[in-house]
Design a protein around this motif. Structure first.
Motif, PDB file in Angstrom:
ATOM      1  N   TYR A 155      61.076  10.843 -34.614  1.00  0.00           N
ATOM      2  CA  TYR A 155      61.588  10.193 -35.820  1.00  0.00           C
ATOM      3  C   TYR A 155      62.971  10.729 -36.192  1.00  0.00           C
ATOM      4  CZ  TYR A 155      56.700   8.801 -36.114  1.00  0.00           C
ATOM      5  OH  TYR A 155      55.463   8.294 -35.832  1.00  0.00           O
ATOM      6  N   ALA A 156      63.756  10.996 -35.178  1.00  0.00           N
ATOM      7  CA  ALA A 156      65.113  11.496 -35.404  1.00  0.00           C
ATOM      8  C   ALA A 156      65.956  10.436 -36.116  1.00  0.00           C
ATOM      9  CB  ALA A 156      65.741  11.876 -34.067  1.00  0.00           C
ATOM     10  N   PRO A 157      66.870  10.885 -36.995  1.00  0.00           N
ATOM     11  CA  PRO A 157      67.120  12.289 -37.345  1.00  0.00           C
ATOM     12  C   PRO A 157      66.195  12.758 -38.461  1.00  0.00           C
ATOM     13  CG  PRO A 157      68.736  10.876 -38.411  1.00  0.00           C
ATOM     14  CD  PRO A 157      67.850   9.961 -37.599  1.00  0.00           C
ATOM     15  N   ALA A 158      65.435  13.819 -38.202  1.00  0.00           N
ATOM     16  CA  ALA A 158      64.539  14.391 -39.198  1.00  0.00           C
ATOM     17  C   ALA A 158      65.228  15.566 -39.877  1.00  0.00           C
ATOM     18  CB  ALA A 158      63.240  14.849 -38.542  1.00  0.00           C
ATOM     19  N   ARG A 159      64.980  15.725 -41.175  1.00  0.00           N
ATOM     20  CA  ARG A 159      65.592  16.789 -41.959  1.00  0.00           C
ATOM     21  C   ARG A 159      64.590  17.921 -42.152  1.00  0.00           C
ATOM     22  NH1 ARG A 159      65.296  12.482 -45.023  1.00  0.00           N
ATOM     23  NH2 ARG A 159      64.242  13.593 -46.734  1.00  0.00           N
ATOM     24  N   PRO A 160      64.925  19.142 -41.737  1.00  0.00           N
ATOM     25  CA  PRO A 160      64.034  20.264 -42.053  1.00  0.00           C
ATOM     26  C   PRO A 160      64.067  20.551 -43.552  1.00  0.00           C
ATOM     27  CG  PRO A 160      66.044  21.049 -41.007  1.00  0.00           C
ATOM     28  CD  PRO A 160      66.101  19.556 -40.949  1.00  0.00           C
ATOM     29  N   LEU A 161      62.900  20.738 -44.144  1.00  0.00           N
ATOM     30  CA  LEU A 161      62.764  21.019 -45.563  1.00  0.00           C
ATOM     31  C   LEU A 161      62.031  22.343 -45.745  1.00  0.00           C
ATOM     32  CD1 LEU A 161      61.558  17.467 -46.669  1.00  0.00           C
ATOM     33  CD2 LEU A 161      63.900  18.365 -46.806  1.00  0.00           C
ATOM     34  N   GLU A 162      62.217  22.950 -46.891  1.00  0.00           N
ATOM     35  CA  GLU A 162      61.577  24.235 -47.148  1.00  0.00           C
ATOM     36  C   GLU A 162      60.059  24.069 -47.217  1.00  0.00           C
ATOM     37  OE1 GLU A 162      61.698  27.907 -50.415  1.00  0.00           O
ATOM     38  OE2 GLU A 162      62.983  26.145 -50.634  1.00  0.00           O
ATOM     39  N   GLY A 163      59.339  24.964 -46.536  1.00  0.00           N
ATOM     40  CA  GLY A 163      57.887  24.932 -46.586  1.00  0.00           C
ATOM     41  C   GLY A 163      57.356  25.541 -47.865  1.00  0.00           C
ATOM     42  N   SER A 164      56.093  25.266 -48.156  1.00  0.00           N
ATOM     43  CA  SER A 164      55.495  25.746 -49.398  1.00  0.00           C
ATOM     44  C   SER A 164      54.943  27.162 -49.289  1.00  0.00           C
ATOM     45  CB  SER A 164      54.373  24.798 -49.827  1.00  0.00           C
ATOM     46  OG  SER A 164      53.390  24.680 -48.803  1.00  0.00           O
ATOM     47  N   ALA A 165      54.897  27.723 -48.078  1.00  0.00           N
ATOM     48  CA  ALA A 165      54.369  29.078 -47.876  1.00  0.00           C
ATOM     49  C   ALA A 165      54.745  29.519 -46.465  1.00  0.00           C
ATOM     50  CB  ALA A 165      52.855  29.095 -48.057  1.00  0.00           C
ATOM     51  N   PRO A 166      54.623  30.816 -46.169  1.00  0.00           N
ATOM     52  CA  PRO A 166      54.857  31.263 -44.785  1.00  0.00           C
ATOM     53  C   PRO A 166      53.936  30.517 -43.824  1.00  0.00           C
ATOM     54  CG  PRO A 166      54.731  33.137 -46.267  1.00  0.00           C
ATOM     55  CD  PRO A 166      54.329  31.941 -47.080  1.00  0.00           C
ATOM     56  N   THR A 167      54.422  30.285 -42.626  1.00  0.00           N
ATOM     57  CA  THR A 167      53.759  29.543 -41.546  1.00  0.00           C
ATOM     58  C   THR A 167      53.675  28.059 -41.826  1.00  0.00           C
ATOM     59  OG1 THR A 167      51.416  29.682 -42.254  1.00  0.00           O
ATOM     60  CG2 THR A 167      52.339  31.581 -41.068  1.00  0.00           C
ATOM     61  N   TRP A 169      55.907  24.419 -42.533  1.00  0.00           N
ATOM     62  CA  TRP A 169      57.205  23.764 -42.418  1.00  0.00           C
ATOM     63  C   TRP A 169      57.048  22.323 -42.862  1.00  0.00           C
ATOM     64  CZ3 TRP A 169      55.035  26.984 -38.891  1.00  0.00           C
ATOM     65  CH2 TRP A 169      55.743  28.138 -38.537  1.00  0.00           C
ATOM     66  N   ARG A 170      58.157  21.713 -43.274  1.00  0.00           N
ATOM     67  CA  ARG A 170      58.152  20.300 -43.645  1.00  0.00           C
ATOM     68  C   ARG A 170      59.348  19.608 -43.006  1.00  0.00           C
ATOM     69  NH1 ARG A 170      57.901  19.104 -49.777  1.00  0.00           N
ATOM     70  NH2 ARG A 170      59.699  20.503 -49.780  1.00  0.00           N
ATOM     71  N   LEU A 171      59.169  18.342 -42.689  1.00  0.00           N
ATOM     72  CA  LEU A 171      60.233  17.482 -42.186  1.00  0.00           C
ATOM     73  C   LEU A 171      60.312  16.233 -43.051  1.00  0.00           C
ATOM     74  CD1 LEU A 171      59.719  17.484 -38.291  1.00  0.00           C
ATOM     75  CD2 LEU A 171      61.476  18.729 -39.581  1.00  0.00           C
ATOM     76  N   GLY A 172      61.529  15.770 -43.310  1.00  0.00           N
ATOM     77  CA  GLY A 172      61.741  14.501 -43.982  1.00  0.00           C
ATOM     78  C   GLY A 172      62.421  13.527 -43.036  1.00  0.00           C
ATOM     79  N   PHE A 173      61.980  12.268 -43.053  1.00  0.00           N
ATOM     80  CA  PHE A 173      62.545  11.267 -42.140  1.00  0.00           C
ATOM     81  C   PHE A 173      62.151   9.873 -42.624  1.00  0.00           C
ATOM     82  CE2 PHE A 173      58.587  13.017 -40.554  1.00  0.00           C
ATOM     83  CZ  PHE A 173      57.794  11.900 -40.358  1.00  0.00           C
ATOM     84  N   ILE A 186      57.623  12.491 -45.842  1.00  0.00           N
ATOM     85  CA  ILE A 186      57.650  13.944 -45.707  1.00  0.00           C
ATOM     86  C   ILE A 186      56.372  14.352 -44.984  1.00  0.00           C
ATOM     87  CG2 ILE A 186      57.572  16.173 -46.896  1.00  0.00           C
ATOM     88  CD1 ILE A 186      59.299  14.982 -49.078  1.00  0.00           C
ATOM     89  N   ALA A 187      56.521  15.072 -43.887  1.00  0.00           N
ATOM     90  CA  ALA A 187      55.384  15.553 -43.109  1.00  0.00           C
ATOM     91  C   ALA A 187      55.296  17.066 -43.254  1.00  0.00           C
ATOM     92  CB  ALA A 187      55.535  15.171 -41.643  1.00  0.00           C
ATOM     93  N   GLU A 188      54.085  17.570 -43.436  1.00  0.00           N
ATOM     94  CA  GLU A 188      53.890  19.010 -43.627  1.00  0.00           C
ATOM     95  C   GLU A 188      53.083  19.576 -42.467  1.00  0.00           C
ATOM     96  OE1 GLU A 188      53.192  22.173 -47.220  1.00  0.00           O
ATOM     97  OE2 GLU A 188      52.674  20.072 -47.536  1.00  0.00           O
ATOM     98  N   PHE A 189      53.517  20.730 -41.991  1.00  0.00           N
ATOM     99  CA  PHE A 189      52.938  21.371 -40.813  1.00  0.00           C
ATOM    100  C   PHE A 189      52.496  22.795 -41.154  1.00  0.00           C
ATOM    101  CE2 PHE A 189      56.121  18.324 -39.697  1.00  0.00           C
ATOM    102  CZ  PHE A 189      55.637  17.643 -38.598  1.00  0.00           C
TER     103      PHE A 189
END
Length: 206
Positions: A155-167, A169-173, A186-189
């Motif tokens: 889903y490029a270009p995806a934007r890295p976003l700040e995660g809600s806790a250690p370990t 990550w989030r992406l916006g696209f 917004i996808a959360e990993f």
């Protein structure tokens, strides 16, 4: 109630690959409790043992007596890596190590480390030679089906976003649904594996 939901923790002195998988599941349980309970059943474990494994892991991370680097700690817990190699990261020459994760046979736990053993990334990736998911629409983004690097490419270009806790990550696209309507997503990993889509909003044509 799930048969492995609330049994007491096993009394074990070792901390190895099985316990590390429980650590991975502990963070994922915040988002995908049903999937985690199924995984615990596969391990013959339950929530109490999962919490205990996470407590022991956190104690290792914050112990002043444990002078091992991140890579040294993973080697001690997971054993020799299945694969190791070098990877350029900008001007840096990094070491890449990976280990199998039985709960997710098509994935590997990958650590990218700097000289000296400090970790840049510690997450799940697709194993070499394993086919990844066919990611085209919003509906293809199912929990635990894909990794952060697979989503970023699809889903490029995806934007890295700040995660809600250690370990985490989030992406916006922007992605289309099965009907062709475009959405801001917004996808959360957690540990690099997709957990949920906390934001999916139609944006219309641009």
């Amino acid at each position: 109630m799930h048969p492995y939901a609330d049994e007491g923790p096993r009394q074990v002195s070792t901390f190895g690959p099985r316990e590390f998988q429980l650590v991975l599941l502990r963070r994922m349980a915040d988002f995908q409790q049903d999937l985690v309970l199924d995984a615990l059943a596969e391990l013959g474990s339950g929530r109490a043992e999962m919490r205990e494994a996470n407590r022991r892991w956190q104690a290792m991370l914050h112990s002043r007596r444990d002078r091992r680097s991140a890579v040294g700690r993973y080697r001690s817990v997971l054993g020799p890596p299945e694969r190791s190699g070098r990877r350029a990261l900008g001007d840096l020459d990094t070491e890449v190590l990976s280990w199998p994760v039985p709960l997710w046979p098509s994935l590997r736990f990958e650590v990218v480390s700097l000289p000296g053993g400090g970790a840049v990334t510690e997450w799940l990736v697709r194993a070499p030679g394993e086919p990844g998911p066919d990611l085209r629409t919003v509906e293809d983004l199912r929990p635990w089906s894909c990794t952060i690097d697979e989503v970023a490419r699809a889903y490029a270009p995806a934007r890295p976003l700040e995660g809600s806790a250690p370990t985490r990550w989030r992406l916006g696209f922007v992605a289309a649904d099965a009907n062709g309507e475009r959405h801001e997503v917004i996808a959360e990993f957690t540990w690099g594996l997709l957990q949920r889509l906390p934001h999916v909003e139609p944006v219309g044509d641009r």
